[in-house]
Design a protein around this motif. Structure first.
Motif, mmCIF file in Angstrom:
data_model
loop_
_atom_site.group_PDB
_atom_site.id
_atom_site.type_symbol
_atom_site.label_atom_id
_atom_site.label_comp_id
_atom_site.label_asym_id
_atom_site.label_seq_id
_atom_site.Cartn_x
_atom_site.Cartn_y
_atom_site.Cartn_z
ATOM 1 N N ARG A 135 -17.031 2.556 -30.141
ATOM 2 C CA ARG A 135 -15.901 2.141 -29.312
ATOM 3 C C ARG A 135 -15.603 0.653 -29.443
ATOM 4 O O ARG A 135 -14.442 0.240 -29.474
ATOM 5 C CB ARG A 135 -16.181 2.470 -27.837
ATOM 6 C CG ARG A 135 -16.011 3.952 -27.512
ATOM 7 C CD ARG A 135 -16.358 4.209 -26.055
ATOM 8 N NE ARG A 135 -16.178 5.622 -25.738
ATOM 9 C CZ ARG A 135 -15.158 6.091 -25.028
ATOM 10 N NH1 ARG A 135 -14.223 5.287 -24.591
ATOM 11 N NH2 ARG A 135 -15.054 7.388 -24.770
ATOM 12 N N TRP A 136 -16.645 -0.185 -29.484
ATOM 13 C CA TRP A 136 -16.432 -1.634 -29.396
ATOM 14 C C TRP A 136 -17.001 -2.411 -30.572
ATOM 15 O O TRP A 136 -16.986 -3.628 -30.582
ATOM 16 C CB TRP A 136 -17.032 -2.164 -28.094
ATOM 17 C CG TRP A 136 -16.443 -1.487 -26.912
ATOM 18 C CD1 TRP A 136 -15.114 -1.298 -26.649
ATOM 19 C CD2 TRP A 136 -17.144 -0.874 -25.837
ATOM 20 N NE1 TRP A 136 -14.952 -0.606 -25.479
ATOM 21 C CE2 TRP A 136 -16.184 -0.337 -24.958
ATOM 22 C CE3 TRP A 136 -18.485 -0.734 -25.522
ATOM 23 C CZ2 TRP A 136 -16.524 0.331 -23.797
ATOM 24 C CZ3 TRP A 136 -18.819 -0.075 -24.367
ATOM 25 C CH2 TRP A 136 -17.842 0.448 -23.528
ATOM 26 N N TYR A 200 -18.906 -9.418 -24.327
ATOM 27 C CA TYR A 200 -17.970 -8.391 -23.869
ATOM 28 C C TYR A 200 -16.656 -9.065 -23.471
ATOM 29 O O TYR A 200 -16.619 -9.865 -22.539
ATOM 30 C CB TYR A 200 -18.551 -7.616 -22.684
ATOM 31 C CG TYR A 200 -19.677 -6.693 -23.077
ATOM 32 C CD1 TYR A 200 -19.436 -5.358 -23.405
ATOM 33 C CD2 TYR A 200 -20.988 -7.157 -23.135
ATOM 34 C CE1 TYR A 200 -20.460 -4.513 -23.773
ATOM 35 C CE2 TYR A 200 -22.032 -6.314 -23.510
ATOM 36 C CZ TYR A 200 -21.763 -4.993 -23.821
ATOM 37 O OH TYR A 200 -22.785 -4.165 -24.197
ATOM 38 N N SER A 201 -15.610 -8.732 -24.197
ATOM 39 C CA SER A 201 -14.294 -9.249 -23.847
ATOM 40 C C SER A 201 -13.820 -8.578 -22.561
ATOM 41 O O SER A 201 -14.384 -7.570 -22.126
ATOM 42 C CB SER A 201 -13.292 -8.965 -24.969
ATOM 43 O OG SER A 201 -13.081 -7.559 -25.091
ATOM 44 N N LEU A 202 -12.766 -9.143 -21.971
ATOM 45 C CA LEU A 202 -12.197 -8.510 -20.776
ATOM 46 C C LEU A 202 -11.720 -7.100 -21.082
ATOM 47 O O LEU A 202 -11.889 -6.179 -20.278
ATOM 48 C CB LEU A 202 -11.042 -9.357 -20.238
ATOM 49 C CG LEU A 202 -11.439 -10.649 -19.516
ATOM 50 C CD1 LEU A 202 -10.206 -11.509 -19.251
ATOM 51 C CD2 LEU A 202 -12.166 -10.348 -18.204
ATOM 52 N N GLY A 207 -12.470 -1.219 -20.703
ATOM 53 C CA GLY A 207 -12.725 0.053 -21.378
ATOM 54 C C GLY A 207 -14.030 0.683 -20.948
ATOM 55 O O GLY A 207 -14.140 1.904 -20.828
ATOM 56 N N LEU A 208 -15.032 -0.156 -20.690
ATOM 57 C CA LEU A 208 -16.317 0.345 -20.216
ATOM 58 C C LEU A 208 -16.162 1.020 -18.861
ATOM 59 O O LEU A 208 -16.722 2.089 -18.611
ATOM 60 C CB LEU A 208 -17.318 -0.806 -20.129
ATOM 61 C CG LEU A 208 -18.724 -0.463 -19.652
ATOM 62 C CD1 LEU A 208 -19.397 0.498 -20.619
ATOM 63 C CD2 LEU A 208 -19.560 -1.732 -19.496
ATOM 64 N N GLY A 209 -15.381 0.400 -17.981
ATOM 65 C CA GLY A 209 -15.131 0.997 -16.673
ATOM 66 C C GLY A 209 -14.455 2.353 -16.788
ATOM 67 O O GLY A 209 -14.781 3.299 -16.059
ATOM 68 N N GLN A 210 -13.521 2.472 -17.713
ATOM 69 C CA GLN A 210 -12.839 3.751 -17.935
ATOM 70 C C GLN A 210 -13.833 4.801 -18.418
ATOM 71 O O GLN A 210 -13.783 5.964 -18.022
ATOM 72 C CB GLN A 210 -11.721 3.567 -18.968
ATOM 73 C CG GLN A 210 -10.752 4.724 -19.057
ATOM 74 C CD GLN A 210 -9.935 4.894 -17.788
ATOM 75 O OE1 GLN A 210 -9.552 3.918 -17.143
ATOM 76 N NE2 GLN A 210 -9.683 6.137 -17.418
ATOM 77 N N VAL A 231 -15.949 5.902 -10.070
ATOM 78 C CA VAL A 231 -14.502 5.713 -9.923
ATOM 79 C C VAL A 231 -14.208 4.348 -9.307
ATOM 80 O O VAL A 231 -13.304 3.630 -9.734
ATOM 81 C CB VAL A 231 -13.887 6.839 -9.061
ATOM 82 C CG1 VAL A 231 -12.433 6.520 -8.715
ATOM 83 C CG2 VAL A 231 -13.976 8.177 -9.795
ATOM 84 N N PHE A 232 -14.992 3.989 -8.298
ATOM 85 C CA PHE A 232 -14.795 2.692 -7.642
ATOM 86 C C PHE A 232 -15.028 1.552 -8.632
ATOM 87 O O PHE A 232 -14.250 0.582 -8.672
ATOM 88 C CB PHE A 232 -15.753 2.556 -6.454
ATOM 89 C CG PHE A 232 -15.641 1.238 -5.726
ATOM 90 C CD1 PHE A 232 -14.625 1.034 -4.808
ATOM 91 C CD2 PHE A 232 -16.539 0.211 -5.970
ATOM 92 C CE1 PHE A 232 -14.506 -0.185 -4.136
ATOM 93 C CE2 PHE A 232 -16.434 -1.001 -5.311
ATOM 94 C CZ PHE A 232 -15.413 -1.199 -4.393
ATOM 95 N N MET A 233 -16.071 1.663 -9.455
ATOM 96 C CA MET A 233 -16.351 0.610 -10.430
ATOM 97 C C MET A 233 -15.240 0.513 -11.461
ATOM 98 O O MET A 233 -14.835 -0.582 -11.852
ATOM 99 C CB MET A 233 -17.704 0.852 -11.101
ATOM 100 C CG MET A 233 -18.897 0.563 -10.200
ATOM 101 S SD MET A 233 -20.488 0.612 -11.076
ATOM 102 C CE MET A 233 -20.360 -0.841 -12.126
ATOM 103 N N ARG A 234 -14.744 1.663 -11.901
ATOM 104 C CA ARG A 234 -13.629 1.631 -12.855
ATOM 105 C C ARG A 234 -12.442 0.889 -12.270
ATOM 106 O O ARG A 234 -11.858 0.015 -12.924
ATOM 107 C CB ARG A 234 -13.203 3.046 -13.219
ATOM 108 C CG ARG A 234 -11.989 3.110 -14.150
ATOM 109 C CD ARG A 234 -11.268 4.423 -14.070
ATOM 110 N NE ARG A 234 -10.754 4.668 -12.722
ATOM 111 C CZ ARG A 234 -10.239 5.823 -12.326
ATOM 112 N NH1 ARG A 234 -10.178 6.849 -13.162
ATOM 113 N NH2 ARG A 234 -9.789 5.968 -11.093
ATOM 114 N N ASP A 235 -12.081 1.219 -11.031
ATOM 115 C CA ASP A 235 -10.922 0.590 -10.397
ATOM 116 C C ASP A 235 -11.162 -0.901 -10.166
ATOM 117 O O ASP A 235 -10.250 -1.725 -10.355
ATOM 118 C CB ASP A 235 -10.602 1.297 -9.079
ATOM 119 C CG ASP A 235 -10.150 2.736 -9.288
ATOM 120 O OD1 ASP A 235 -9.780 3.081 -10.428
ATOM 121 O OD2 ASP A 235 -10.161 3.505 -8.310
#
Length: 246
Positions: A135-136, A200-202, A207-210, A231-235
């Protein structure tokens, strides 16, 4: 072997074997004129390998890509499965021991510290390293591994506890808005911690949160700290990135 015999041998359903055939994961060596699937010993060996991948949490799409690669080596894959399953067993044994100690603590037989109660939980490590690489790219993962390998056992333990402390802090906030100052400060700590291990770029952070939500393996592990935490961490991670890119 006929499909029903393979199902009985492997413990998976006939329907699952049909599905594997339909998606190109496991084709039987031949099909009779009547349309019955016939599996060879080679097919059975490949099915065993597929089920090892499944046990380790790999999605079917990724398994298909791996086993269809020209350079795929079955023995090398078995050696990797063996190592990962041993690691998994060791983690489970540590967690079982922690659970047994906790039950004794609840009965008043022993006394446990809060730190003791989380022995064996390891949410700081990433068993899906190859997926992260795909992915990265290799750079962040390689840097993370290099830095981790330089840490002493004590330093690694301190890092694990720091990671878990951030998870617990975010879990306590998960019923509120991810855009609150407190939530953003906590997720900022998470971003800073990750960047102590790699670059880790922004965008990669977002993308990691997703991925925490899209990949059920990550969701399951993260939500052990509290249902809905992934879900909370992603948001919160999305808010953190968007607020800095606007």
């Amino acid at each position: 072997m006929m499909v029903k015999e393979v199902a009985e041998l492997s413990g998976i359903s006939v329907r699952t074997l049909h599905h594997y055939d339909e998606i190109g994961l496991l084709h039987p060596s031949r099909t009779t004129e009547a349309g019955y699937r016939v599996y060879s010993d080679e097919d059975i060996a490949l099915l065993q390998q597929i089920l090892f991948f499944r046990e380790l949490g790999f999605p079917l799409k990724q398994i298909r890509e791996i086993i269809n690669r020209p350079d795929f080596n079955r023995l090398e894959a078995m050696e990797l499965h063996h190592k990962l399953l041993l690691d998994k067993r060791a983690r489970l044994e540590r967690m079982i021991e922690t659970l047994e100690q906790t039950m004794k603590h609840e009965k008043g037989e022993i006394s446990m510290t809060n730190q003791d109660k989380f022995a064996g939980f390891d949410f700081g490590s990433n068993p899906y390293e190859q997926e992260a690489r795909e992915r990265w790219g290799d750079k962040a993962v390689a840097e993370s591994n290099e830095k981790l390998n330089k840490l002493s056992k004590r330093e690694q333990g301190d890092l694990e506890r720091e990671m878990n402390a951030i998870y617990r802090k975010l879990a306590d906030l998960r019923h509120g808005s991810p855009s609150t100052e407190e939530a953003q400060l906590a997720v900022g700590e998470w971003y800073q911690l990750l960047n102590r291990l790699g670059s880790y770029s922004l965008e990669a952070f977002k993308g990691l949160g997703q991925m925490y939500v899209e990949d059920e393996r990550f969701t399951r592990n993260i939500d052990r700290f509290g249902a809905g935490l992934a879900v909370f961490m992603r948001d919160a991670m999305t808010e953190y990135v968007d607020s800095r890119q606007s």
